[in-house]
Scaffold this active site. Structure first.
Site, PDB file in Angstrom:
ATOM      1  N   PHE A  75       0.876  -1.165   0.000  1.00 39.64           N
ATOM      2  CA  PHE A  75       0.000   0.000   0.000  1.00 39.64           C
ATOM      3  C   PHE A  75       0.915   1.217   0.000  1.00 39.64           C
ATOM      4  CE2 PHE A  75      -4.698  -0.002   1.507  1.00 39.64           C
ATOM      5  CZ  PHE A  75      -5.056  -0.796   0.433  1.00 39.64           C
ATOM      6  N   GLN A  95      -8.768  13.394   5.343  1.00 35.87           N
ATOM      7  CA  GLN A  95      -8.046  12.753   4.246  1.00 35.87           C
ATOM      8  C   GLN A  95      -8.895  12.691   2.981  1.00 35.87           C
ATOM      9  OE1 GLN A  95      -6.947   8.351   4.405  1.00 35.87           O
ATOM     10  NE2 GLN A  95      -4.971   9.337   4.025  1.00 35.87           N
ATOM     11  N   HIS A 147      -9.028  10.784  -0.408  1.00 36.45           N
ATOM     12  CA  HIS A 147      -8.469   9.626  -1.107  1.00 36.45           C
ATOM     13  C   HIS A 147      -8.234  10.057  -2.554  1.00 36.45           C
ATOM     14  CE1 HIS A 147      -8.019   5.547  -2.648  1.00 36.45           C
ATOM     15  NE2 HIS A 147      -8.077   5.085  -1.417  1.00 36.45           N
ATOM     16  N   LEU A 174     -15.337   4.910  -3.568  1.00 32.02           N
ATOM     17  CA  LEU A 174     -13.923   4.529  -3.490  1.00 32.02           C
ATOM     18  C   LEU A 174     -13.477   3.616  -4.636  1.00 32.02           C
ATOM     19  CD1 LEU A 174     -11.373   4.633  -1.627  1.00 32.02           C
ATOM     20  CD2 LEU A 174     -12.179   2.497  -0.635  1.00 32.02           C
ATOM     21  N   GLU A 191      -7.107   1.704  -3.136  1.00 36.24           N
ATOM     22  CA  GLU A 191      -5.660   1.851  -3.298  1.00 36.24           C
ATOM     23  C   GLU A 191      -5.015   0.517  -3.702  1.00 36.24           C
ATOM     24  OE1 GLU A 191      -3.921   4.413  -0.408  1.00 36.24           O
ATOM     25  OE2 GLU A 191      -2.133   3.183  -0.217  1.00 36.24           O
ATOM     26  N   ARG A 247      -0.731   8.999   0.466  1.00 42.90           N
ATOM     27  CA  ARG A 247      -2.051   9.437  -0.016  1.00 42.90           C
ATOM     28  C   ARG A 247      -2.142  10.939  -0.226  1.00 42.90           C
ATOM     29  NH1 ARG A 247      -6.625   5.825   2.732  1.00 42.90           N
ATOM     30  NH2 ARG A 247      -6.184   4.052   1.396  1.00 42.90           N
ATOM     31  N   HIS A 286     -12.464  11.064   2.411  1.00 42.95           N
ATOM     32  CA  HIS A 286     -12.412   9.636   2.723  1.00 42.95           C
ATOM     33  C   HIS A 286     -12.319   9.323   4.213  1.00 42.95           C
ATOM     34  CE1 HIS A 286     -11.569   5.436   2.137  1.00 42.95           C
ATOM     35  NE2 HIS A 286     -10.349   5.518   2.627  1.00 42.95           N
ATOM     36  N   ARG A 330      -3.008   9.802   6.825  1.00 41.27           N
ATOM     37  CA  ARG A 330      -3.124   8.392   7.219  1.00 41.27           C
ATOM     38  C   ARG A 330      -2.603   7.485   6.115  1.00 41.27           C
ATOM     39  NH1 ARG A 330      -6.835   4.272   6.532  1.00 41.27           N
ATOM     40  NH2 ARG A 330      -8.204   5.598   5.279  1.00 41.27           N
TER      41      ARG A 330
HETATM   42  O1  FUM Z   1      -8.150   2.372  -0.820  1.00 40.73           O
HETATM   43  C1  FUM Z   1      -8.504   1.652   0.094  1.00 40.73           C
HETATM   44  O2  FUM Z   1      -8.689   0.460  -0.043  1.00 40.73           O
HETATM   45  C2  FUM Z   1      -8.677   2.250   1.409  1.00 40.73           C
HETATM   46  C3  FUM Z   1      -8.086   1.751   2.452  1.00 40.73           C
HETATM   47  C4  FUM Z   1      -7.970   2.576   3.633  1.00 40.73           C
HETATM   48  O3  FUM Z   1      -8.444   3.713   3.595  1.00 40.73           O
HETATM   49  O4  FUM Z   1      -7.370   2.151   4.624  1.00 40.73           O
END
Ligand code: FUM
Length: 582
Positions: free
Chosen positions: A122, A236, A238, A252, A255, A286, A351, A386
């Site tokens: 991630f 945050q 996204h 969403l 990620e 992010r 997000h 985050r």
């Molecule tokens: O993008 C996502 O799958 C989000 C994950 C998260 O916000 O922790």
């Protein structure tokens, strides 16, 4: 006046039936205390079901070099030094045990051929440490937890809307809740209450939350009960939310798409991340990817629907169906778009609330005796940015800790005094809000969302933020005249009016903190103050007086323990900006 109610007594009441609330309930039960969980939605439909890509824990299955200290350093550095180091330490240290426990309870995390849990990349993590169940990890976790509650005989009361926490002389002793179907009221009496009611990102026009969830009502409940809020400006965005069709805008796009190799292109076909973070590209933090997408769009290099493009079509259809099944279906169903062949058009979406109710890291106790907070509603772990996958880790680790602390509090007290005046006041409020008026709540909610999007979005400045505060004042004035009647839709009107009231409180705290933070740090991008200011290494704290007037102050960020400084400095050296610790 209607003051009719049922009464339900337990040792601990949990408000919120997402992962944090359910994990807390299991901890209370394990400590031998009676617990009741109440939620606004149905049992297995809390906001956690939308968490997609994964949960972080330094298990080191794929990258054996990983340690919890690396996880600590990644989280703290990419949070721009604003998080509480103790909270980050607890989360990163305890996440492996919490996650393995959930796997043992049957959570279907993806495993390697040798049976150990797989881990994916991630953004901004130094190692692969994100465990996952396809791209529906939150749903898998919530279902596992809910089934565990059934096994343990713990009650979850659905469709319960809490309009006020009950407080007597600074001690919380329960809550009043309204049944959204029948309108019946219940006074939930408890020795301790845990708020696990989510954040406030539905207050932006583009949001990854669904209608009527994450509306900030939990923040308003806490503030009113006497708790304080911290770092509310840290919201945050996204980087990748859907842009079309309009009714899906903001939804969403996980990620995990970038974790599995997805690349970002602008409308000119340029892979633009090399201009923003050439080392990490799409797997940058992010805040950086969100700003990059925002900038490409704002500078006129967008696609036909005003977004940039996310491309995973270089992976095979089989791999996509295995690793990203929900994304495949989401685009197929909404746009007839096959992501194994075509690019997805995406743009930033609100997000996650990184600020929230101020808590003591070890127990997640708030400033109000007997009141705890866990999950997205609590501040402390994420600082100014985050890392994806840390929210699900937070729910398990601090859900358990809050549950244990609330159970211990319940065990320790000799008596819990109720206050009839507080209960009568909570009824009066519900009675008074139910009346004919000139305004409707939905359009005002929309106006509020437009206001936050336009004046407190990805990039901010003083002028816009102040306009946002002015506009909020007029929405507040109109909200005083909202029409509320029980209708064929149950008690929706009332819930909408209460949501609107909570949303206004949360939005005000956010705007005020955002005005006050005259610097750029992580997700808080100020056009008029483009750099971080070392003097602002503080947490902004909001409290409310008796009349609801918000007062702002600030406290220095807690110091980082000496033994973790080297880990942080090593990590810091990998990211160019910021400072090394002394
Ligand atoms: O993008 C996502 O799958 C989000 C994950 C998260 O916000 O922790």
């Amino acid at each position: 006046m209607n003051n009719v109610h049922r009464t339900r007594v337990s040792n601990v009441l949990i408000v919120g039936s997402g992962a944090a609330g359910l994990r807390a309930a299991i901890a209370v039960h394990a400590a031998g205390r009676e617990v009741v969980v109440i939620g606004k939605r149905l049992r297995k439909d809390a906001h956690t079901v939308l968490a997609a890509g994964g949960i972080n824990a330094a298990l080191g299955t794929v990258d054996p070099e990983d340690r919890w200290q690396h996880h600590f350093a990644d989280t703290f550095v990419e949070g721009h030094f604003l998080a509480d180091p103790r909270a980050v330490e607890i989360m990163t240290r305890e996440a492996p045990t919490a996650l393995l426990e959930l796997a043992e309870w049957g959570c279907p995390f993806v495993r390697l051929p040798d049976g150990r849990l797989d881990q994916r990349f991630f953004g901004a993590h130094r190692y692969r440490r994100t465990c996952y169940a396809g791209d529906f990890t939150g749903r898998a976790m919530l279902f596992t937890l809910a089934d565990k509650l059934t096994e343990l005989g713990i009650e979850i009361h659905e469709n319960q809307y809490v309009s006020r926490l009950l407080v007597r002389e600074g001690v919380c002793f329960g809550a009043i809740a309204l049944d959204l179907q029948s309108g019946d009221r219940t006074i939930y009496l408890a020795d301790a209450v845990i708020l696990a009611a989510g954040g406030h990102t539905r207050l932006w026009r583009r949001s990854s939350s669904r209608r009527d969830e994450n509306t900030g009502d939990g923040f308003a409940l806490a503030l009113r009960a006497g708790a304080s809020l911290a770092d509310m400006e840290m919201v945050q965005f996204h980087p990748t939310g859907m842009v079309a069709p309009e009714e899906m805008a903001g939804t969403l796009v996980t990620e995990a798409v970038r974790g599995e190799g997805g690349r970002l292109y602008n409308g000119h076909g340029e892979r633009f991340m090399d201009r923003y973070d050439p080392e990490r590209m799409e797997l940058s933090a992010r805040d950086r990817v969100a700003l990059a997408n925002y900038t490409e769009i704002a500078e006129g290099r967008a696609g036909p629907n005003g977004g940039v493009f996310l491309d995973i079509s270089h992976r095979s259809k089989e791999e996509i169906l295995e690793k990203l099944p929900r994304m495949y279906r989401q685009f197929m169903e909404s746009q007839m778009l096959d992501i194994s062949r075509d690019r997805m058009e995406v743009a930033p979406t609100a997000h996650y609330s990184m600020g929230g109710v101020a808590v003591i890291p070890d127990t997640h106790a708030t400033d109000v005796e007997g009141l705890y907070a866990a999950g997205e509603i609590a501040a402390g772990v994420h600082g100014a940015n985050r890392l994806g996958g840390n929210s699900l880790a937070e729910t398990l680790v601090f859900g358990r800790r809050a549950g244990e602390a609330a159970a211990a509090f319940s065990q320790a007290i000799s008596a819990q005094l109720r206050d009839r005046t507080a209960i009568a006041g909570a009824h009066d409020e519900l009675n008074l809000i139910t009346r004919e008026g000139e305004e409707l709540a939905r359009p005002l909610q929309r106006a509020l969302r437009d206001n936050m999007w336009e004046h407190c979005g990805v990039v901010r400045d003083d002028g816009r933020l102040r306009k946002g505060l002015d506009r909020l004042a007029s929405i507040r004035a109109a909200a005083a005249n909202v029409d509320v009647r029980p209708s064929s839709e149950g008690y929706r009107d009332l819930a909408l009016a209460l949501d609107l009231r909570g949303a206004i409180v949360a939005a005000e705290a956010t705007l005020r903190c955002a005005i006050e933070r005259r610097e750029t740090r992580g997700a808080h991008q100020r056009k008029d103050y483009p750099n971080a200011n070392p003097l602002l290494l503080v947490n902004f704290v909001v409290r409310a007086d008796r009349d609801g007037n918000q007062e702002l102050s600030h406290v220095p960020v807690s110091p980082i323990p000496d033994e973790l400084k080297t880990w942080v400095n090593t990590r810091k050296a990998l990211a160019p900006d910021g400072r090394l610790l002394e």
